[in-house]
Design an enzyme around this catalytic site. Structure first.
Site, PDB file in Angstrom:
ATOM      1  N   LYS A  34       0.967  -1.407  -0.296  1.00 13.30           N
ATOM      2  CA  LYS A  34       0.178   0.166   0.287  1.00 13.30           C
ATOM      3  C   LYS A  34       0.733   1.360  -0.679  1.00 13.30           C
ATOM      4  O   LYS A  34       2.398   1.612   0.565  1.00 13.30           O
ATOM      5  CB  LYS A  34      -0.729   0.014   1.379  1.00 13.30           C
ATOM      6  CG  LYS A  34      -0.166   0.404   2.484  1.00 13.30           C
ATOM      7  CD  LYS A  34      -0.831  -0.359   3.957  1.00 13.30           C
ATOM      8  CE  LYS A  34      -0.024   0.062   5.285  1.00 13.30           C
ATOM      9  NZ  LYS A  34      -0.798  -0.571   6.114  1.00 13.30           N
ATOM     10  N   ARG A 128     -10.626   0.097  14.741  1.00 16.48           N
ATOM     11  CA  ARG A 128     -10.318   0.448  13.835  1.00 16.48           C
ATOM     12  C   ARG A 128     -11.687   0.300  12.638  1.00 16.48           C
ATOM     13  O   ARG A 128     -12.297   0.572  12.364  1.00 16.48           O
ATOM     14  CB  ARG A 128      -9.323   0.933  12.914  1.00 16.48           C
ATOM     15  CG  ARG A 128      -9.334   1.669  12.152  1.00 16.48           C
ATOM     16  CD  ARG A 128      -7.568   1.990  11.448  1.00 16.48           C
ATOM     17  NE  ARG A 128      -6.452   0.216  10.679  1.00 16.48           N
ATOM     18  CZ  ARG A 128      -6.143   0.649  10.785  1.00 16.48           C
ATOM     19  NH1 ARG A 128      -4.931   1.814  10.339  1.00 16.48           N
ATOM     20  NH2 ARG A 128      -5.213  -0.568   9.586  1.00 16.48           N
ATOM     21  N   TYR A 251      15.578  30.576   6.605  1.00 13.94           N
ATOM     22  CA  TYR A 251      14.157  31.235   6.787  1.00 13.94           C
ATOM     23  C   TYR A 251      14.242  31.450   7.968  1.00 13.94           C
ATOM     24  O   TYR A 251      14.068  30.526   9.164  1.00 13.94           O
ATOM     25  CB  TYR A 251      12.774  30.626   6.179  1.00 13.94           C
ATOM     26  CG  TYR A 251      13.116  30.900   4.326  1.00 13.94           C
ATOM     27  CD1 TYR A 251      12.690  31.951   4.303  1.00 13.94           C
ATOM     28  CD2 TYR A 251      12.298  29.221   3.880  1.00 13.94           C
ATOM     29  CE1 TYR A 251      12.513  31.787   2.618  1.00 13.94           C
ATOM     30  CE2 TYR A 251      12.587  29.801   2.347  1.00 13.94           C
ATOM     31  CZ  TYR A 251      12.313  30.537   1.888  1.00 13.94           C
ATOM     32  OH  TYR A 251      12.421  31.048   0.633  1.00 13.94           O
ATOM     33  N   MET A 299      11.465  24.570   1.215  1.00  9.24           N
ATOM     34  CA  MET A 299      11.151  23.539   0.167  1.00  9.24           C
ATOM     35  C   MET A 299      11.639  22.611  -0.417  1.00  9.24           C
ATOM     36  O   MET A 299      11.710  21.149  -0.811  1.00  9.24           O
ATOM     37  CB  MET A 299       9.943  24.150  -0.041  1.00  9.24           C
ATOM     38  CG  MET A 299       9.205  23.269  -1.613  1.00  9.24           C
ATOM     39  SD  MET A 299       7.670  24.355  -2.441  1.00  9.24           S
ATOM     40  CE  MET A 299       6.673  25.526  -1.590  1.00  9.24           C
TER      41      MET A 299
HETATM   42  C1  LIG Z   1      -0.362  -1.534   6.711  1.00  7.66           C
HETATM   43  C2  LIG Z   1      -0.853  -3.288   7.220  1.00  7.66           C
HETATM   44  C3  LIG Z   1       0.420  -3.678   7.821  1.00  7.66           C
HETATM   45  C4  LIG Z   1       1.699  -3.686   7.849  1.00  7.66           C
HETATM   46  O1  LIG Z   1       2.227  -3.545   8.663  1.00  7.66           O
HETATM   47  P1  LIG Z   1       3.670  -3.101   9.425  1.00  7.66           P
HETATM   48  O2  LIG Z   1       3.976  -2.929  10.614  1.00  7.66           O
HETATM   49  O3  LIG Z   1       4.014  -1.842   8.005  1.00  7.66           O
HETATM   50  O4  LIG Z   1       4.195  -5.128   8.871  1.00  7.66           O
HETATM   51  C5  LIG Z   1      -0.616  -4.733   8.674  1.00  7.66           C
HETATM   52  N1  LIG Z   1      -2.283  -5.058   8.229  1.00  7.66           N
HETATM   53  C6  LIG Z   1      -2.698  -3.613   7.929  1.00  7.66           C
HETATM   54  C7  LIG Z   1      -4.634  -4.522   8.057  1.00  7.66           C
HETATM   55  C8  LIG Z   1      -1.497  -3.165   7.631  1.00  7.66           C
HETATM   56  O5  LIG Z   1      -2.618  -2.166   7.047  1.00  7.66           O
END
Ligand SMILES: *Cc1c(COP(=O)(O)O)cnc(C)c1O
Length: 366
Positions: A34, A128, A251, A299
């Site tokens: 992701k 969640r 800055y 930046m």
């Molecule tokens: C992002 C995520 C993971 C991965 O977690 P890591 O700590 O990066 O290994 C696993 N399960 C879910 C549901 C996630 O959203």
């Protein structure tokens, strides 16, 4: 194209991390790609990882992220961790994405899905996404003719709170047994462990969802698996100057030179993903030596002290993040977590795929 800043993505390290984690846990790996593979480039990372038999699934957060992988020709199944919206159903159907069903809203949409394969998520303490154990009798009403291929949950504090995490595993076991009994089925994939969670005993679980560990950052200091950081971020020096004692730098003039100094201006700023909170606190590496960040990060540029480093020229390479300046170290200085810095490295920073450090460039991302 000519790049002033780039991120070397070391696939040899990625492979080592994958194998070390697999050797440690001996469970099927759901590779989490992701957020553009935590900033590493989702397509390239997924294409590399899907060749390994240990990797059963690629996990993304959204339908669009799944679509990106499938359009790039990814063959392994793609699990969408972040739920499903009604307006995304067509994407799920067109690209054969597997949803995580975690809400009654999803259950009501299930009949619109072409795939009958789902993973179902329970909430055991994250609060969640996911159903609670009490929801099971209601859930099963929606699941006739559905292949519940996976059952899952998630840890909020596997790196911090062992008791809390162990309680979650117990609760997950009870949930799994109850759903199994009511559906009269077995689940092909049972998963609750993220990278930090792999240290817990969970014999009824046969799969793990791994993100940060693949990219080579330990989720906590004594994590018992050897990992190598996959990404090295580099940028070039674009100017060098002598600064008189008493001069204010950058800055707001937050830094005043307490002696005559030599500084280098590096083509990397907060728009490239460098946390601005590293101003006057962080450092880069030039010619193997630490160069402190002086003044506010801007930046597109950052100024570092090179008074004690000789022979630096415009065009020289600077290491912003790497083996010696890890995401872990930098995130502590910036008062954040490595995840946040990793996925903030912006698209201006070119992704360059390499096999072995400083060897052949085999391919490029983007
Ligand atoms: C992002 C995520 C993971 C991965 O977690 P890591 O700590 O990066 O290994 C696993 N399960 C879910 C549901 C996630 O959203």
């Amino acid at each position: 194209m000519v790049y002033r800043s780039w991120a070397e993505i070391n696939l040899s390290n990625l492979e080592k991390n994958l194998k070390n984690i697999y050797e440690f846990s001996k469970k099927h790996i759901f590779a989490v790609v992701k957020a553009d593979a935590y900033g590493h480039g989702a397509v390239k990372i997924a294409k590399f990882l899907e060749n390994f038999k240990q990797v059963r699934y690629l996990c993304v957060a959204t339908a669009e992220e799944g679509k990106e992988l499938k359009e790039a020709g990814i063959k392994k199944p793609v699990l969408v961790l972040g739920g499903m919206l009604e307006e995304e159903i067509d994407i799920f159907n067109e690209y054969n994405l597997i949803p995580v069903i975690s809400d009654f809203y999803h259950l009501k949409l299930i009949k619109k899905l072409r795939t009958k394969k789902i993973h179902i998520k329970f909430d055991t303490g994250m609060n969640r996404l996911g159903f609670y154990k009490k929801d099971i009798p209601e859930i099963v009403k929606y699941l006739s003719n559905i292949d519940v291929e996976g059952i899952m949950s998630h840890f909020p504090s596997a790196d911090l709170d062992q008791n809390y995490t162990r309680e979650q595993i117990k609760e997950f076991f009870l949930i799994k047994e109850k759903l199994k009994m009511m559906l009269k089925t077995k689940f092909k994939y049972i998963h609750i462990q993220n990278t930090a969670g792999t240290i817990y005993k969970c014999d009824f679980c046969n799969s793990i969802r791994i993100g940060i560990g693949l990219y080579g950052t330990k989720p906590f200091e004594n994590f018992p698996v050897e990992l190598k950081q996959v990404m090295t971020v580099k940028a070039k020096v674009i100017s060098i100057k002598e600064i008189k004692k008493g001069s204010k730098i950058s800055y707001t003039g937050s830094f005043t030179a307490d002696r005559d100094m030599k500084v280098a201006v590096v083509s990397f700023g907060y728009a490239d993903g460098l946390p601005r909170s590293l101003s006057n606190k962080g450092y880069f590496l030039i010619k193997g030596k630490k160069a402190k960040i002086v003044g506010n990060i801007t930046m597109d540029m950052t100024i570092v002290d090179i008074s004690d480093i000789s022979n630096i020229n415009i065009g020289d390479e600077v290491i912003i993040l790497g083996e010696q300046i890890t995401f872990d170290k930098v995130s502590k200085i910036a008062n954040t977590i490595p995840y946040e810095i990793m996925c903030s490295i912006s698209k201006r920073v070119f992704r360059k795929t390499i096999r072995e450090k400083n060897e052949t460039v085999i391919n490029t991302c983007n």
